[in-house]
Write a protein that holds these residues in place. Structure first.
Motif, mmCIF file in Angstrom:
data_model
loop_
_atom_site.group_PDB
_atom_site.id
_atom_site.type_symbol
_atom_site.label_atom_id
_atom_site.label_comp_id
_atom_site.label_asym_id
_atom_site.label_seq_id
_atom_site.Cartn_x
_atom_site.Cartn_y
_atom_site.Cartn_z
ATOM 1 N N TRP A 105 4.010 1.423 -0.947
ATOM 2 C CA TRP A 105 4.733 1.506 -2.216
ATOM 3 C C TRP A 105 3.835 2.060 -3.311
ATOM 4 O O TRP A 105 4.238 2.913 -4.097
ATOM 5 C CB TRP A 105 5.249 0.118 -2.606
ATOM 6 C CG TRP A 105 6.388 -0.341 -1.767
ATOM 7 C CD1 TRP A 105 7.123 0.423 -0.907
ATOM 8 C CD2 TRP A 105 6.946 -1.661 -1.693
ATOM 9 N NE1 TRP A 105 8.090 -0.351 -0.313
ATOM 10 C CE2 TRP A 105 8.010 -1.630 -0.777
ATOM 11 C CE3 TRP A 105 6.641 -2.868 -2.332
ATOM 12 C CZ2 TRP A 105 8.770 -2.757 -0.471
ATOM 13 C CZ3 TRP A 105 7.395 -3.985 -2.031
ATOM 14 C CH2 TRP A 105 8.445 -3.927 -1.113
ATOM 15 N N ALA A 106 2.604 1.530 -3.351
ATOM 16 C CA ALA A 106 1.663 1.993 -4.371
ATOM 17 C C ALA A 106 1.459 3.498 -4.232
ATOM 18 O O ALA A 106 1.480 4.233 -5.220
ATOM 19 C CB ALA A 106 0.338 1.254 -4.240
ATOM 20 N N ALA A 107 1.298 3.943 -2.991
ATOM 21 C CA ALA A 107 1.077 5.368 -2.760
ATOM 22 C C ALA A 107 2.304 6.182 -3.165
ATOM 23 O O ALA A 107 2.180 7.261 -3.749
ATOM 24 C CB ALA A 107 0.731 5.617 -1.297
ATOM 25 N N ALA A 108 3.497 5.645 -2.880
ATOM 26 C CA ALA A 108 4.726 6.353 -3.252
ATOM 27 C C ALA A 108 4.813 6.505 -4.767
ATOM 28 O O ALA A 108 5.157 7.570 -5.288
ATOM 29 C CB ALA A 108 5.950 5.603 -2.727
ATOM 30 N N VAL A 109 4.477 5.438 -5.484
ATOM 31 C CA VAL A 109 4.498 5.495 -6.947
ATOM 32 C C VAL A 109 3.410 6.437 -7.458
ATOM 33 O O VAL A 109 3.589 7.148 -8.441
ATOM 34 C CB VAL A 109 4.322 4.075 -7.541
ATOM 35 C CG1 VAL A 109 4.121 4.142 -9.043
ATOM 36 C CG2 VAL A 109 5.532 3.210 -7.214
ATOM 37 N N ASP A 110 2.271 6.457 -6.763
ATOM 38 C CA ASP A 110 1.182 7.353 -7.162
ATOM 39 C C ASP A 110 1.508 8.816 -6.905
ATOM 40 O O ASP A 110 0.734 9.694 -7.266
ATOM 41 C CB ASP A 110 -0.110 6.989 -6.413
ATOM 42 C CG ASP A 110 -0.780 5.760 -7.004
ATOM 43 O OD1 ASP A 110 -0.397 5.377 -8.118
ATOM 44 O OD2 ASP A 110 -1.676 5.195 -6.352
ATOM 45 N N GLY A 111 2.617 9.076 -6.236
ATOM 46 C CA GLY A 111 3.049 10.456 -6.055
ATOM 47 C C GLY A 111 2.882 11.003 -4.646
ATOM 48 O O GLY A 111 2.928 12.209 -4.440
ATOM 49 N N ALA A 112 2.664 10.110 -3.672
ATOM 50 C CA ALA A 112 2.447 10.584 -2.308
ATOM 51 C C ALA A 112 3.765 10.703 -1.551
ATOM 52 O O ALA A 112 4.572 9.780 -1.589
ATOM 53 C CB ALA A 112 1.508 9.633 -1.576
ATOM 54 N N TYR B 295 0.844 -1.206 0.000
ATOM 55 C CA TYR B 295 0.000 0.000 0.000
ATOM 56 C C TYR B 295 0.871 1.246 0.000
ATOM 57 O O TYR B 295 0.621 2.207 -0.727
ATOM 58 C CB TYR B 295 -0.901 0.028 1.233
ATOM 59 C CG TYR B 295 -2.034 -0.970 1.187
ATOM 60 C CD1 TYR B 295 -2.889 -1.026 0.094
ATOM 61 C CD2 TYR B 295 -2.255 -1.842 2.241
ATOM 62 C CE1 TYR B 295 -3.921 -1.929 0.049
ATOM 63 C CE2 TYR B 295 -3.293 -2.758 2.204
ATOM 64 C CZ TYR B 295 -4.119 -2.797 1.100
ATOM 65 O OH TYR B 295 -5.143 -3.689 1.070
ATOM 66 N N VAL C 292 -3.111 6.658 3.557
ATOM 67 C CA VAL C 292 -2.949 5.207 3.655
ATOM 68 C C VAL C 292 -2.963 4.745 5.114
ATOM 69 O O VAL C 292 -3.837 4.014 5.539
ATOM 70 C CB VAL C 292 -1.651 4.731 2.959
ATOM 71 C CG1 VAL C 292 -1.513 3.221 3.081
ATOM 72 C CG2 VAL C 292 -1.678 5.133 1.492
#
Lengths: 366, 306
Positions: B191-198, B189, B207
């Motif tokens: 990682w996904a957020a980091a890639v999404d720009g968070a 979660y 998250v």
């Protein structure tokens, strides 16, 4: 869109080397598959492309710009996780809109872009649902939409099909390929499934224990494996790989496998292999590269059928020569009975030879 | 087995627990209830006086002050320390665990857990020393170092003192729950957020916090109730003073009954006050139950399906 170049990339976790000195050129607009058994470092490699892991040594370039140390949010990549990692507390719409909201895209534009991308992945009617209320296949499409909505330069897919059932997997495979071509987006896909790799890839990088084994178009992996690992990993049923050595008798050369099997060396290959006399070799023949006949032929082998296994469309015929087994794939309608004696005809141009010591392929000019 | 015998077995198996509940909870409860209708004092006679204790409660001008003290104390401690500060330690130590390994993280968490292990009297005495109004106190010693005059912390900032001292203990409860909740969130979660720009603040906001919503609500509700009935540190540090400034409801009832600060032995009135506090607690529970929709948490497992 972007070219991606990996240069001597290494990643260690403590004393474990997950990725070992890998160099790759990932071409723009193509699908590159990282293939290997679990624990081969393929996901670690993917996470380094995303910027989640930083390499221990080596560099990652996007279009000649070194991106080491650049955080994920500035790399403009879309990433689909094996678990999909959809935010469970957000609706489908909010999940897909999330990257755009963080980019402070105006509201109207967010709405338009989310609607456009959900049309592409065909989930327009699910926007108000939460991830827990959807099937694996639907969640996967949402994850794909979330990755694509920000128009990434690079799309990264981690085992995108492994959580789907067999039928859905085939559908989704086609679907991902279609979407990839529609966007012309550079894609890196990680999988342990060779069928997935072969069907989806423009190029495949085979990894084993963090080391790159072969990087080539998928057909070449099957036709010209660089080493024993690639030869054994690719193909289903697996290639017959037999320890062998070269013997010359009555001016004829044979690959002698165990005490009872002798495979004649095709004349075209003699030149290349004669220098290897007495050295440890491994001969490889794929089950589908042999045929069974009643008649003898120049380079045929007489064998007694040990077992027949029906695999649906095909039949796997198992021959035993002492301790050595040789499996031949024939059409299911060919009548073969256990105990029957037949002639095995290897297709001469499809015989692979490897050096046992370093496991590398020995080219046979055919 | 016949139905009747089945019932008997059930009763037999429940008997030990029932017995304990009856003797140590229900009977004292009923006695307390009955006592609140008497004007019992140090002579311990049962002299029933009807509702006069309850009428007195509504006329008690000190009680309204105590009520607001209680609100300030409970929600001050809860919001500043038990939830917010507990969450901050949990976030910080989980970050340390991720970056620098479990050991340093464990060290800091153990440090914050120490006050929990300290006997209340010892803990109170330590604070008394820290806050001592003379130069021998720790804080005033530091001030003295910089050439400042000593401050009588407890009499000048009584409410702040009791919130701080209770909060330093209370934060560890939230810390433990939040830490385990945060570390059980799948890495993907984040990682996904980091890639999404968070960035990290966005990740906490979008998250982490939503995914630990249930532990957050639970700690809030649970700690409200336990703070409503806790007064031991206040008793040790300020005794409720100066002049009722730190007297909370439960301490007020204690002081009415067992004197201490104002030596009154008014058992009848004290038990009425206690029952009043029970009613306040029940109202608070119902509000939490409704507002936080605890039924959802109780009825279905909240393990997120990945």
């Amino acid at each position: 869109m972007a070219n991606v170049r990996l240069k001597n990339l290494t990643k260690t976790f403590g004393s474990v080397v997950a990725v070992d000195n890998v160099s790759l050129d990932i071409p723009d607009g193509k699908v590159t598959v990282l293939l290997g058994p679990s624990g081969c470092g393929k996901t670690t490699l993917l996470l380094m492309l995303a910027g989640i892991y930083q390499p221990t040594h080596g560099e990652v370039y996007f279009d000649d710009v070194m991106v080491n140390g650049i955080p994920p949010k500035l790399r403009n990549v879309g990433l689909v996780f094996q678990s999909y990692a959809l935010y469970p507390h957000m609706t489908v719409f909010d999940n897909i809109a999330f990257p755009l909201r963080l980019q402070k895209v105006p509201k109207d534009e967010i709405r338009d872009r989310v609607h456009a991308i959900t049309k592409v992945v065909q989930i327009s009617d699910l926007l108000k649902r939460k991830p827990g209320q959807m099937s694996g296949g639907q969640q996967q499409r949402v994850a794909l939409a979330r990755a694509l909505v920000k128009n990434p330069d690079l799309l990264l897919l981690d085992e995108p099909l492994s959580n789907l059932d067999a039928r859905l997997r085939i559908e989704t495979r086609v679907e991902i390929k279609r979407i990839q071509q529609e966007f012309g987006i550079t894609t890196v896909l990680v999988t342990h499934d060779q069928v997935e790799a072969v069907t989806m890839a423009d190029n495949v990088a085979v990894l084993k224990k963090g080391v790159l084994q072969q990087y080539s178009p998928p057909e070449e992996l099957l036709l010209k494996p660089d080493n024993i690992f690639v030869a054994s990993f690719m193909g289903d049923p697996p290639m017959n790989l037999l320890d062998t050595e070269l013997v010359v008798r009555d001016d004829r050369a044979f690959f002698k496998c165990g005490s009872e099997l002798e495979i004649p060396v095709p004349p075209e290959a003699r030149e290349a292999v004669l220098s290897r006399t007495g050295k440890g070799l491994v001969i490889g023949i794929r089950p589908e590269n042999m045929s069974l006949k009643e008649e003898e032929g120049d380079y045929a082998i007489r064998g007694k059928v040990f077992m027949v296994e029906l695999l649906g469309r095909d039949k796997l015929v198992d021959f035993r020569f002492g301790e050595v087994a040789l499996r031949v794939l024939v059409p299911a309608d060919l009548p073969v009975n256990t105990g029957e004696e037949l002639w095995i005809h290897p297709h001469q141009s499809r015989i692979h030879l490897f050096d046992k010591e370093n496991s590398e392929t020995i080219p046979i000019a055919v | 087995m016949t139905k009747k015998r089945g019932h008997f077995m059930i009763f037999l198996l429940l008997a030990p627990a029932l017995l304990i509940t009856l003797t140590f909870y229900l009977v004292p409860g009923i006695l307390t209830g009955a006592m609140s209708f008497t004007n019992m004092d140090h002579r311990l006679t049962w002299n029933f006086v009807g509702f006069s204790n309850y009428v007195a409660m509504f006329k008690d001008t000190i009680l309204s002050r105590v009520f607001w003290n209680t609100i300030l104390y409970v929600f001050g401690t809860l919001l500043l320390f038990n939830v917010t500060f507990g969450l901050l330690i949990a976030l910080a130590t989980s970050y340390i665990a991720e970056r620098h390994g479990e050991k340093p993280s464990l060290f800091f968490r153990a440090l914050w857990l120490l006050p929990r292990f300290t006997p209340p009297i010892v803990y109170g005495v330590i604070w008394l020393w820290i806050l001592d109004p003379t130069r021998n106190g720790l804080l005033n010693g530091v001030l003295n170092w910089f050439g400042q005059k000593p401050v009588s912390w407890i009499s000048e900032f009584p409410m702040a003192v009791i919130v701080l001292t209770n909060g330093v203990i209370g934060a560890s409860f939230g810390m433990i729950l939040f830490y385990s909740a945060i570390t059980s969130i799948s890495r993907e979660y984040n990682w996904a957020a980091a890639v999404d720009g968070a960035g990290w603040l966005h990740r906490i906001r979008y998250v982490t916090l939503p995914l630990i919503r249930w532990p957050l609500l639970f700690v809030t509700a649970y700690q409200t109730l336990s703070l409503l009935t806790s007064y031991e540190y206040i008793l040790i540090l300020t005794g409720g003073g100066p002049f009722y400034k730190t007297t909370v409801w439960s301490l007020y009832a204690y002081n009415e009954a067992f004197g201490g600060y104002y030596a009154s032995y008014r058992f009848g009135y004290a038990t009425a006050l206690t029952l009043g506090l029970v009613i306040v607690s029940i109202i608070a529970s119902v509000i939490y139950w409704r507002v936080f929709r605890f039924r959802e948490m109780m009825s279905e497992p909240k393990i997120e399906v990945i």
